[in-house]
Scaffold this motif. Structure first.
Motif, short mmCIF file in Angstrom:
data_model
loop_
_atom_site.label_atom_id
_atom_site.label_comp_id
_atom_site.label_asym_id
_atom_site.label_seq_id
_atom_site.Cartn_x
_atom_site.Cartn_y
_atom_site.Cartn_z
N ALA A 33 0.84 -1.21 0.00
CA ALA A 33 0.00 0.00 0.00
C ALA A 33 0.87 1.26 0.00
N TRP A 34 1.95 1.24 0.78
CA TRP A 34 2.88 2.38 0.85
C TRP A 34 3.53 2.60 -0.52
N LYS A 35 3.99 1.53 -1.12
CA LYS A 35 4.62 1.62 -2.44
C LYS A 35 3.63 2.16 -3.48
N LYS A 81 14.32 6.03 -3.93
CA LYS A 81 15.18 5.25 -3.04
C LYS A 81 14.35 4.50 -2.01
N LEU A 82 13.28 5.12 -1.54
CA LEU A 82 12.39 4.49 -0.58
C LEU A 82 11.72 3.26 -1.20
N ILE A 83 11.34 3.36 -2.46
CA ILE A 83 10.72 2.21 -3.15
C ILE A 83 11.68 1.03 -3.18
N SER A 84 12.97 1.29 -3.39
CA SER A 84 13.93 0.17 -3.40
C SER A 84 14.04 -0.46 -2.01
N LYS A 85 13.91 0.36 -0.95
CA LYS A 85 13.92 -0.19 0.41
C LYS A 85 12.65 -1.00 0.68
N LEU A 90 10.01 -6.34 1.12
CA LEU A 90 9.12 -7.36 0.57
C LEU A 90 9.89 -8.65 0.26
N GLN A 91 11.10 -8.50 -0.24
CA GLN A 91 11.93 -9.67 -0.52
C GLN A 91 12.30 -10.39 0.78
N ALA A 119 12.48 -1.04 8.41
CA ALA A 119 13.58 -1.14 9.37
C ALA A 119 14.34 -2.46 9.18
N THR A 120 15.66 -2.36 9.26
CA THR A 120 16.49 -3.56 9.15
C THR A 120 17.31 -3.80 10.42
#
Length: 139
Positions: A33-35, A81-85, A90-91, A119-120
């Motif tokens: 939803a965020w993406k 850049k946020l989309i790649s995070k 998701l991965q 968050a990681t």
């Protein structure tokens, strides 16, 4: 595994097994939803920039328009850049590592993940990371 989670009704519970099927589905839905929101905003920005590309006869209007455009593009770059995070999160859900600290392997915590689903690091690991970063920046 629950594939569909209603984000408006589902409540995360610390009492449940960490990263159970419902929690993974909840975070997957939240991230998607965020993406989708970011992608929608990006399309709106592109449409707006295409409409705004008119020549401004007044130099001040043109400068203001160029500044606005630069700010919009910088914001879009941050969101790219946020989309790649988000994609990386998701991965991690798919490979079973989502919700666990990359540094310690400990659970990150549901409240932190709910507030920052990409968050990681656990709060403790993030604080250590920021302290190290500050030391290097101050030198």
């Amino acid at each position: 595994m629950s594939e569909k989670i209603d984000l408006s009704n589902y409540v995360l519970s610390e009492d449940d097994e960490f990263m159970n099927a419902n929690q993974r589905a909840y975070f997957r839905a939240k991230l998607i939803a965020w993406k989708n929101d970011i992608l929608r905003e990006a399309r709106e920005t592109l449409d707006h920039l295409a409409e705004e590309s008119a020549n401004h006869p007044d130099l001040a209007d043109r400068a203001s328009s160029e500044t606005d455009r630069a700010i919009e593009l910088r914001a879009r770059d941050r969101q790219r850049k946020l989309i790649s995070k988000i994609d990386a999160a998701l991965q991690r859900i798919e490979d079973g590592t989502y919700g666990y600290c990359e540094e310690t392997g400990e659970p990150i915590g549901l409240k932190r993940l709910d507030a920052r689903p990409i968050a990681t690091l656990s709060i403790e690991a993030q604080e250590r990371h920021e302290r190290r970063e500050k030391v290097y920046r101050d030198e």
